[in-house]
Design an enzyme around this catalytic site. Structure first.
Site, PDB file in Angstrom:
ATOM      1  N   SER A 233       0.871  -1.190   0.000  1.00 30.21           N
ATOM      2  CA  SER A 233       0.000   0.000   0.000  1.00 30.21           C
ATOM      3  C   SER A 233       0.897   1.226   0.000  1.00 30.21           C
ATOM      4  CB  SER A 233      -0.870   0.012   1.266  1.00 30.21           C
ATOM      5  OG  SER A 233      -1.479   1.284   1.428  1.00 30.21           O
TER       6      SER A 233
ATOM      7  N   TYR B 151      -1.698  -1.067  10.223  1.00 31.83           N
ATOM      8  CA  TYR B 151      -1.886  -1.368   8.795  1.00 31.83           C
ATOM      9  C   TYR B 151      -0.669  -0.898   7.997  1.00 31.83           C
ATOM     10  CZ  TYR B 151      -3.902  -1.256   4.095  1.00 31.83           C
ATOM     11  OH  TYR B 151      -4.134  -1.440   2.745  1.00 31.83           O
TER      12      TYR B 151
HETATM   13  N1  LIG Z   1      -8.768  -0.193  -1.164  1.00 35.51           N
HETATM   14  C1  LIG Z   1      -7.718   0.575  -0.965  1.00 35.51           C
HETATM   15  O1  LIG Z   1      -7.826   1.816  -0.916  1.00 35.51           O
HETATM   16  C2  LIG Z   1      -6.345  -0.037  -0.819  1.00 35.51           C
HETATM   17  C3  LIG Z   1      -5.225   0.827  -0.819  1.00 35.51           C
HETATM   18  C4  LIG Z   1      -3.964   0.270  -0.706  1.00 35.51           C
HETATM   19  C5  LIG Z   1      -3.797  -1.092  -0.614  1.00 35.51           C
HETATM   20  N2  LIG Z   1      -4.897  -1.915  -0.607  1.00 35.51           N
HETATM   21  C6  LIG Z   1      -4.648  -3.351  -0.511  1.00 35.51           C
HETATM   22  O2  LIG Z   1      -5.220  -4.003  -1.642  1.00 35.51           O
HETATM   23  C7  LIG Z   1      -5.488  -5.365  -1.299  1.00 35.51           C
HETATM   24  C8  LIG Z   1      -6.889  -5.717  -1.770  1.00 35.51           C
HETATM   25  O3  LIG Z   1      -7.829  -4.964  -1.019  1.00 35.51           O
HETATM   26  P1  LIG Z   1      -9.160  -4.373  -1.673  1.00 35.51           P
HETATM   27  O4  LIG Z   1      -9.061  -2.902  -1.616  1.00 35.51           O
HETATM   28  O5  LIG Z   1      -9.427  -5.047  -2.950  1.00 35.51           O
HETATM   29  O6  LIG Z   1     -10.198  -4.774  -0.523  1.00 35.51           O
HETATM   30  P2  LIG Z   1     -11.415  -5.801  -0.504  1.00 35.51           P
HETATM   31  O7  LIG Z   1     -11.882  -5.782   0.904  1.00 35.51           O
HETATM   32  O8  LIG Z   1     -12.356  -5.469  -1.606  1.00 35.51           O
HETATM   33  O9  LIG Z   1     -10.731  -7.215  -0.841  1.00 35.51           O
HETATM   34  C9  LIG Z   1      -9.979  -7.939   0.108  1.00 35.51           C
HETATM   35  C10 LIG Z   1     -10.272  -9.414  -0.099  1.00 35.51           C
HETATM   36  O10 LIG Z   1      -9.446 -10.161   0.812  1.00 35.51           O
HETATM   37  C11 LIG Z   1     -10.241 -11.202   1.359  1.00 35.51           C
HETATM   38  N3  LIG Z   1      -9.680 -11.646   2.637  1.00 35.51           N
HETATM   39  C12 LIG Z   1      -9.654 -10.980   3.816  1.00 35.51           C
HETATM   40  N4  LIG Z   1      -9.064 -11.722   4.758  1.00 35.51           N
HETATM   41  C13 LIG Z   1      -8.690 -12.883   4.170  1.00 35.51           C
HETATM   42  C14 LIG Z   1      -8.033 -14.045   4.622  1.00 35.51           C
HETATM   43  N5  LIG Z   1      -7.647 -14.184   5.912  1.00 35.51           N
HETATM   44  N6  LIG Z   1      -7.800 -15.036   3.736  1.00 35.51           N
HETATM   45  C15 LIG Z   1      -8.203 -14.935   2.443  1.00 35.51           C
HETATM   46  N7  LIG Z   1      -8.838 -13.856   1.969  1.00 35.51           N
HETATM   47  C16 LIG Z   1      -9.066 -12.833   2.811  1.00 35.51           C
HETATM   48  C17 LIG Z   1     -11.627 -10.591   1.510  1.00 35.51           C
HETATM   49  O11 LIG Z   1     -12.634 -11.576   1.647  1.00 35.51           O
HETATM   50  C18 LIG Z   1     -11.732  -9.789   0.222  1.00 35.51           C
HETATM   51  O12 LIG Z   1     -12.251 -10.562  -0.842  1.00 35.51           O
HETATM   52  C19 LIG Z   1      -5.284  -5.473   0.216  1.00 35.51           C
HETATM   53  O13 LIG Z   1      -4.037  -6.067   0.497  1.00 35.51           O
HETATM   54  C20 LIG Z   1      -5.301  -4.029   0.670  1.00 35.51           C
HETATM   55  O14 LIG Z   1      -4.582  -3.846   1.870  1.00 35.51           O
HETATM   56  C21 LIG Z   1      -6.152  -1.416  -0.717  1.00 35.51           C
END
Ligand SMILES: NC(=O)c1ccc[n+]([C@@H]2O[C@H](COP(=O)([O-])OP(=O)(O)OC[C@H]3O[C@@H](n4cnc5c(N)ncnc54)[C@H](O)[C@@H]3O)[C@@H](O)[C@H]2O)c1
Length: 249
Positions: free
Chosen positions: A138, A151
């Protein structure tokens, strides 16, 4: 599309929604066969049916389940070309109010999950002599925010882990990189009135990213277009961490 992942065998964790789903869809559009792995079985199966992937229910925080995911994929397809360790969770609280449970969950899923996935895939890829690992960090890792201490810490740790692995595994034919997204409108963004407008406004580029824009970065790192790129953290955040806005702007 240009078949940049033709016949590649790809695992994407956390692919029931958000960036993981967008990555899985793009990989399939580029010719890959994709296994999506997620803790959310109902959503994962629905996505897999919709996009033409296979689904395995996995808690990435449990090393045995991650090992079984990788072993099952290799048993089914004969090899593993790309491992995207993408699943992540967030709790936004002031550091002094962070609970032990939230700390454990973020460290176990965000850092542990990436480590377990990198280790399991790395073992197979070293044996094969090829493979690519893309870990989701991130922009909060390199530019932390208040209310996201743990985080942000886990995401900085993902970058450091991935760089160390890249150095170790490069001589074995395995590349390891991270993608550091900025704000994306996914399941991770709280459903609060006005949040979309607020998030759009604070991005220098003028809007929060769509997951598909981030998946394009993952594809570059995973495909042969990125075949000289390893140990890199690709920040895709619309300029959010490039520097400060001019005073008064
Ligand atoms: N959304 C943002 O603004 C943002 C910014 C920077 C980084 N990220 C990173 O991007 C990645 C994806 O996140 P996203 O934004 O698509 O969020 P999201 O919540 O839409 O997707 C996350 C997915 O991870 C799954 N998950 C959670 N815990 C789990 C576990 N223990 N085992 C298996 N699956 C699990 C959830 O069910 C979900 O499908 C993450 O690593 C997040 O930290 C997101």
């Amino acid at each position: 599309m240009t078949n940049r992942m033709q016949d590649k065998i790809v695992i994407v964790t956390g692919a029931s929604s958000g960036l993981g789903r967008a990555t899985a869809e793009l990989m399939i559009a580029e010719g890959a066969r994709v296994v999506i792995a997620d803790i959310n079985q109902a959503a994962g199966e629905a996505v897999a049916n919709t996009i033409g992937a296979e689904f395995v229910r996995v808690d990435v925080g449990i090393p045995g389940e991650v090992d079984a995911l990788v072993a099952g994929t290799v048993a089914r397809f004969g090899r593993l070309d790309v491992m995207c360790n993408n699943a992540g969770v967030i709790a936004t609280t002031p550091v002094v109010e962070t609970t032990d449970e939230d700390y454990d969950r973020m460290v176990t899923v965000n850092f542990g999950g990436v480590f377990y996935g990198t280790r399991a895939a790395g073992r197979v890829m070293v044996e094969q002599g090829f493979g690519v690992i893309v870990n989701t960090a991130s922009n909060g890792g390199c530019s932390p925010s208040a209310g996201m201490a743990v985080y942000s810490g886990t995401k900085a740790a993902v970058v450091a882990l991935s760089k160390a692995c890249a150095i170790e595994l490069a001589p074995k034919g395995v590349r390891v990189n991270t993608i550091s997204p900025g704000t994306m409108l996914t399941g991770m963004v709280p459903d609060v009135e006005g949040i979309v407008e607020m998030l759009d406004k604070i991005q220098p580029i003028g809007y929060a990213a769509k997951p598909s824009q981030m998946a394009a970065g993952v594809l570059f790192l995973a495909s042969d277009e990125g075949n000289y790129v390893t140990g890199h953290d690709l920040v895709v955040d619309g300029g959010a961490t490039a520097g400060r806005s001019a005073v008064g702007v």
